[in-house]
Enzyme design. Structure first.
Site, PDB file in Angstrom:
ATOM      1  N   TYR A 145      27.826  27.565  46.479  1.00 36.72           N
ATOM      2  CA  TYR A 145      28.316  26.189  46.349  1.00 36.72           C
ATOM      3  C   TYR A 145      28.905  25.946  44.958  1.00 36.72           C
ATOM      4  O   TYR A 145      30.022  25.421  44.824  1.00 36.72           O
ATOM      5  CB  TYR A 145      27.173  25.218  46.625  1.00 36.72           C
ATOM      6  CG  TYR A 145      27.580  23.766  46.635  1.00 36.72           C
ATOM      7  CD1 TYR A 145      28.267  23.228  47.727  1.00 36.72           C
ATOM      8  CD2 TYR A 145      27.268  22.923  45.575  1.00 36.72           C
ATOM      9  CE1 TYR A 145      28.637  21.883  47.749  1.00 36.72           C
ATOM     10  CE2 TYR A 145      27.636  21.576  45.595  1.00 36.72           C
ATOM     11  CZ  TYR A 145      28.310  21.074  46.679  1.00 36.72           C
ATOM     12  OH  TYR A 145      28.673  19.749  46.691  1.00 36.72           O
ATOM     13  N   ALA A 146      28.168  26.329  43.919  1.00 31.02           N
ATOM     14  CA  ALA A 146      28.645  26.098  42.554  1.00 31.02           C
ATOM     15  C   ALA A 146      29.933  26.870  42.287  1.00 31.02           C
ATOM     16  O   ALA A 146      30.856  26.357  41.644  1.00 31.02           O
ATOM     17  CB  ALA A 146      27.564  26.493  41.548  1.00 31.02           C
ATOM     18  N   SER A 148      32.201  27.768  44.515  1.00 35.15           N
ATOM     19  CA  SER A 148      33.304  27.160  45.258  1.00 35.15           C
ATOM     20  C   SER A 148      33.796  25.883  44.591  1.00 35.15           C
ATOM     21  O   SER A 148      35.008  25.622  44.539  1.00 35.15           O
ATOM     22  CB  SER A 148      32.874  26.875  46.705  1.00 35.15           C
ATOM     23  OG  SER A 148      31.915  25.831  46.769  1.00 35.15           O
ATOM     24  N   LYS A 149      32.876  25.085  44.066  1.00 34.93           N
ATOM     25  CA  LYS A 149      33.278  23.837  43.421  1.00 34.93           C
ATOM     26  C   LYS A 149      33.938  24.095  42.068  1.00 34.93           C
ATOM     27  O   LYS A 149      34.872  23.377  41.673  1.00 34.93           O
ATOM     28  CB  LYS A 149      32.075  22.903  43.271  1.00 34.93           C
ATOM     29  CG  LYS A 149      31.554  22.361  44.606  1.00 34.93           C
ATOM     30  CD  LYS A 149      32.613  21.543  45.354  1.00 34.93           C
ATOM     31  CE  LYS A 149      32.036  20.838  46.568  1.00 34.93           C
ATOM     32  NZ  LYS A 149      33.048  20.002  47.263  1.00 34.93           N
ATOM     33  N   ILE A 177      24.599  11.969  44.855  1.00 35.19           N
ATOM     34  CA  ILE A 177      25.065  10.820  45.626  1.00 35.19           C
ATOM     35  C   ILE A 177      24.128  10.648  46.821  1.00 35.19           C
ATOM     36  O   ILE A 177      23.786  11.615  47.504  1.00 35.19           O
ATOM     37  CB  ILE A 177      26.511  11.020  46.127  1.00 35.19           C
ATOM     38  CG1 ILE A 177      27.471  11.253  44.944  1.00 35.19           C
ATOM     39  CG2 ILE A 177      26.961   9.826  46.953  1.00 35.19           C
ATOM     40  CD1 ILE A 177      27.640  10.081  44.008  1.00 35.19           C
ATOM     41  N   THR A 179      23.390  10.514  49.995  1.00 35.91           N
ATOM     42  CA  THR A 179      23.883  10.826  51.338  1.00 35.91           C
ATOM     43  C   THR A 179      22.755  11.441  52.153  1.00 35.91           C
ATOM     44  O   THR A 179      21.707  11.821  51.618  1.00 35.91           O
ATOM     45  CB  THR A 179      25.046  11.828  51.261  1.00 35.91           C
ATOM     46  OG1 THR A 179      24.572  13.056  50.683  1.00 35.91           O
ATOM     47  CG2 THR A 179      26.200  11.282  50.419  1.00 35.91           C
TER      48      THR A 179
END
Length: 244
Positions: A145-146, A148-149, A177, A179
């Site tokens: 994830y890190a 890709s971001k 956030i 969610t």
């Protein structure tokens, strides 16, 4: 005056739905892409769409290129919001999870930006990529994830240089956030969630509407000089050095 339009990926998620509601309230026609199919009155046209498959299956991609060319004739704003977050330590990281993460979080935004470029250019429109604080500050198990971001922010800057003045492109990198995806990670542990709130200097985590308001600002003509930027939306947490 012609109605403006916006395309939002991951439109049924917490952030995506808030962006859709914000733009619909401001008079936009909202196209939404999502892997799920649900009734959503904040989306004018919901398209069930698998971004991972779009990147990995040529036949599927060609079918949707034809579909988009037939059904989305003009576009003012593209919001690359869809993301997957598959967590693993390096010891256990599976190649298929790595590839799915990169497809949804990075390659998908590239391909959709490429596909809709001429329509966005004709409308003097813009692209907005939803990044993450993980492009700068991350935690164990967030390798895919890190990465890709981080790459999505790099892509934003590279495209800004490459596109010059044709289409504006910017990114927003939110911290925590509120969610369903975030809350699921805490599994009902309200004490831990409250500790996360207190880590932020503003003493709260973000709301999806915080992201939506910034997306609306970036899409406005008033922000026409903002190009290739990555705007941090983090409640001040990236300024914190916490003592042990």
């Amino acid at each position: 005056m012609k109605q403006k339009s916006i395309l939002i990926t991951g439109v049924l998620g917490g952030i995506g739905s808030s962006i859709a509601k914000m733009f619909k309230e401001n008079g936009y026609f909202v196209y939404g892409l999502d892997i799920r199919e649900e009734q959503a009155d904040f989306v004018d046209k919901l398209i069930v769409f698998d971004l991972h498959k779009y990147c990995s299956d040529e036949q599927y991609r060609n079918e949707f290129v034809l579909y988009f060319n037939d059904h989305i004739l003009s576009l003012d704003v593209l919001v690359n919001n869809a993301a997957v977050q598959l967590l693993d330590k390096l010891d256990d990281l599976k190649l298929e999870n790595w590839q799915e993460t990169l497809n949804v979080n990075l390659t998908g935004p590239l391909l959709l930006s490429q596909l809709f470029l001429s329509r966005l250019e004709q409308a003097q429109g813009c692209i907005i990529n939803i990044g993450s604080i993980h492009q700068q500050l991350t935690k164990p198990r967030f390798i895919s994830y890190a990465t890709s971001k981080s790459a999505l922010i790099g892509l934003t800057k590279a495209l800004a240089v490459d596109l010059e003045g044709r289409v504006r492109i910017n990114a927003i990198s939110p911290a925590a956030i509120q969610t369903d995806m975030l809350l699921a990670g805490f599994d009902g542990n309200e004490e831990a969630l409250n500790q996360l709130r207190m880590l932020h200097p503003v003493q709260r985590i973000g709301y999806p509407n915080d992201v939506a308001k910034l997306v609306l600002f970036l899409a406005s003509e008033n922000s026409g000089f903002i190009h290739g930027a990555n705007l941090s939306l983090d409640g001040g947490i990236s300024s914190v050095l916490k003592d042990l």
